[in-house]
Design an enzyme around this catalytic site. Structure first.
Site, PDB file in Angstrom:
ATOM      1  N   GLY A 105      15.755  82.343  41.722  1.00 41.38           N
ATOM      2  CA  GLY A 105      14.644  83.146  41.199  1.00 41.38           C
ATOM      3  C   GLY A 105      14.505  84.464  41.947  1.00 41.38           C
ATOM      4  N   ASP A 131      10.131  79.383  36.226  1.00 45.99           N
ATOM      5  CA  ASP A 131       9.008  80.310  36.017  1.00 45.99           C
ATOM      6  C   ASP A 131       9.232  81.353  34.912  1.00 45.99           C
ATOM      7  OD1 ASP A 131       7.949  78.978  38.176  1.00 45.99           O
ATOM      8  OD2 ASP A 131       8.421  80.554  39.622  1.00 45.99           O
ATOM      9  N   ALA A 190      -2.842  73.201  22.639  1.00 46.95           N
ATOM     10  CA  ALA A 190      -4.001  73.245  23.545  1.00 46.95           C
ATOM     11  C   ALA A 190      -5.028  74.248  23.020  1.00 46.95           C
ATOM     12  CB  ALA A 190      -3.549  73.635  24.948  1.00 46.95           C
TER      13      ALA A 190
HETATM   14  O1  F6P Z   1       9.523  79.104  41.638  1.00 50.29           O
HETATM   15  C1  F6P Z   1       9.531  77.794  41.180  1.00 50.29           C
HETATM   16  C2  F6P Z   1       8.304  77.067  41.629  1.00 50.29           C
HETATM   17  O2  F6P Z   1       8.359  75.749  41.105  1.00 50.29           O
HETATM   18  C3  F6P Z   1       6.974  77.733  41.290  1.00 50.29           C
HETATM   19  O3  F6P Z   1       6.595  77.518  39.946  1.00 50.29           O
HETATM   20  C4  F6P Z   1       6.062  77.107  42.291  1.00 50.29           C
HETATM   21  O4  F6P Z   1       4.981  77.961  42.560  1.00 50.29           O
HETATM   22  C5  F6P Z   1       6.930  76.938  43.505  1.00 50.29           C
HETATM   23  O5  F6P Z   1       8.270  76.954  43.035  1.00 50.29           O
HETATM   24  C6  F6P Z   1       6.698  75.680  44.285  1.00 50.29           C
HETATM   25  O6  F6P Z   1       7.518  75.700  45.400  1.00 50.29           O
HETATM   26  P1  F6P Z   1       7.799  74.466  46.362  1.00 50.29           P
HETATM   27  O7  F6P Z   1       8.805  73.578  45.681  1.00 50.29           O
HETATM   28  O8  F6P Z   1       8.344  75.069  47.586  1.00 50.29           O
HETATM   29  O9  F6P Z   1       6.513  73.737  46.524  1.00 50.29           O
END
Ligand code: F6P
Length: 324
Positions: A105, A131, A190
């Protein structure tokens, strides 16, 4: 420009369904060209610690359908430092890697850009994140699978919401972006989505309540992006500001990142992987390979990570019309 004979491939940041399909595609397309491929483990950590293994066509057999990433992933703090990136480059030199393919990402591609700048090596980024927040590509690997997972969960939540005449705030991932929230809200029927992109001067909760919540319905589901307090924040507000409603919260969490990738994600990942090798062959460097109107596109990494990807206002309109 130096001829490419050997590349490294890694996955970095949050895993996303379809990453394996992409590793498979990169590996096989490179081997098809007669190039050597090194799999780098745990993202940039593997480059820093020389945790790499040569890949064969068999290393990626039986992986297209698997969620997660066979190369593992990490968010490397050390790679954020100049010294860390120099160590990473030393590993690349040791194995005579001529280029690096990074599947990840925003943060992961920004890291790739730094490495490319400092060490003058060709880097290709492939958008891999649930995302969908990278500028210049219509979709990212993993987004469609996560969307479908959310939709299935919300379908189930609706059963209990309806039985109890409740409002449910369902929190979904997306970091700073509302693509998962907005589109899963449409897909699951929703009543509203609360997303960061629409959170300027209007109070989305007040708008939702003001529309006459549950006028002709016996339950309501609001999908909330995780940013700014997420579902808990809005549920608390309803409890204090509109106590007549029976409210529950459901935070979907990391289950959104797992599971077998959809056909759409497998095809996207396969196309982007092959395209990344084609791009290197053409002499491209420091670009992200993406998809736009079903065509492969090259986007400068600097633009992909820095520019905000807007949410189509039409999607907001569709949800508000269909939730009357
Ligand atoms: O970027 C992917 C993601 O799943 C986001 O949607 C989320 O905010 C973040 O990573 C969560 O990260 P971690 O797995 O480090 O908790």
């Amino acid at each position: 420009m130096k001829e490419i004979k050997s590349i490294g491939v890694l996955t970095s940041g949050g895993d996303a369904p379809g990453m394996n399909a992409c590793i498979r595609s990169v590996t096989r397309a490179a081997i098809y060209q007669g190039w050597k491929v090194y799999g780098v483990y745990r993202g940039y950590e593997g480059l820093i610690n020389d945790d790499v293994k040569e890949m064969t066509t068999e290393s990626v057999s039986n992986t297209i359908q698997r969620g997660g990433t066979i190369l593992k992933t990490a968010r490397s703090e050390e790679f954020r430092t100049f010294e860390g990136r120099q160590k990473a480059y030393a590993t690349m030199k040791k194995h005579e890697m001529d280029a690096l393919i990074v599947i990840g990402g925003n943060g992961s591609l920004a890291g790739a850009q730094e490495l490319a700048k400092e060490c003058d090596i060709p880097v290709i980024g492939l958008p891999g994140t649930i995302d969908n927040d990278l500028y210049g590509t219509d979709a990212t690997i993993g987004y469609d699978t996560a969307l479908n997972t959310i939709m299935e969960c919300v379908d189930k939540i609706r059963d209990t919401a309806t039985s109890h005449d409740r409002i449910f705030f369902v929190e979904v991932m997306g970091r700073d972006a509302g693509f998962l929230a907005q589109n899963s809200a449409i897909a699951a029927g929703a009543e509203a989505a609360i997303i960061p992109e629409d959170n300027t001067d209007i109070d989305q909760l007040a708008t939702f309540i003001g529309r006459g919540i549950r006028k002709s319905k016996n339950s309501s589901i609001v999908i909330v992006s995780e940013k700014d307090g997420g579902a808990m924040h809005y549920a608390e507000r309803v409890r204090t500001e509109y106590p007549e409603y029976d409210v529950r919260v459901s935070i979907l969490g990391h289950l959104q990142r797992g599971g077998t990738p959809t056909a759409k994600d497998r095809i996207l990942a396969s196309r982007l992987g092959v395209a990344s090798i084609e791009a290197l062959k053409e002499g491209q460097r420091n670009i992200m390979v993406g998809i736009s109107n079903d065509d492969i596109v090259y986007v400068p990494i600097s633009r992909a990570v820095k520019w905000d990807k807007p949410i189509d206002k039409e999607l907001i309109n569709v949800l508000s019309i269909l939730s009357i």
